[in-house]
Design a protein around this motif. Structure first.
Motif, short mmCIF file in Angstrom:
data_model
loop_
_atom_site.label_atom_id
_atom_site.label_comp_id
_atom_site.label_asym_id
_atom_site.label_seq_id
_atom_site.Cartn_x
_atom_site.Cartn_y
_atom_site.Cartn_z
N ALA A 33 0.85 -1.17 0.00
CA ALA A 33 0.00 0.00 0.00
C ALA A 33 0.89 1.24 0.00
CB ALA A 33 -0.91 0.01 1.22
N ASN A 52 -4.33 1.18 -2.26
CA ASN A 52 -3.90 -0.17 -1.93
C ASN A 52 -3.02 -0.74 -3.04
OD1 ASN A 52 -5.87 -0.85 -3.89
ND2 ASN A 52 -6.40 -2.74 -2.79
N ILE A 103 -2.83 -3.70 2.37
CA ILE A 103 -3.98 -2.91 2.77
C ILE A 103 -3.55 -1.48 3.08
CG2 ILE A 103 -5.29 -4.87 3.62
CD1 ILE A 103 -4.41 -4.10 6.46
N VAL A 104 -4.52 -0.57 3.11
CA VAL A 104 -4.21 0.84 3.28
C VAL A 104 -4.47 1.31 4.70
CG1 VAL A 104 -4.63 1.38 0.86
CG2 VAL A 104 -6.50 1.59 2.52
#
Length: 124
Positions: A33, A52, A103-104
């Motif tokens: 990310a 992401n 993932i962010v």
């Protein structure tokens, strides 16, 4: 480790456009990310936008929604921030960052790698 280098900053007039780029070393960047943050003098570093690993999920700060667009080209190990309708309050040092998970997060403390920053100045 990952190295990030920003480019594209400069002086622009209000209402103008600018595109920032963040070049990353290593193929593994495509699985991270990443995002853009900015910091003005006397203020905390704040979210601009994050994305992401695949580019399918993005978030924008309310202050830039509708004006900025984040994107990435994993084949080129590069992330971009297209800025339009720039305002003087957008003036800041802009940093790109990467997180070694796909993932962010919107929190700067969750990011593992940072570029050196590039200055964006918007004049009236």
């Amino acid at each position: 480790q990952v190295q990030l280098v920003e480019s594209g900053g400069g002086l622009v007039q209000a209402g103008g456009s600018l595109r920032l780029a963040c070049a990353a070393s290593g193929r593994t960047f495509s699985f991270y990310a990443a995002g853009w943050f900015r910091q003005a003098p006397g203020k905390e570093r704040e979210l601009v936008s994050v994305i992401n690993w695949s580019g399918g999920t993005t978030y924008y700060a309310d202050s830039v929604k509708g004006r900025f667009t984040i994107s990435r080209d994993n084949a080129k190990n590069t992330m971009y921030l297209q800025m339009s309708s720039l305002k003087p309050e957008d003036t800041a040092v802009y940093y790109c960052a990467a997180q070694k998970v796909p993932i962010v997060s919107v929190l700067p403390r969750d990011y593992d790698y940072w570029g050196q920053g590039t200055q964006v100045t918007v004049s009236s």
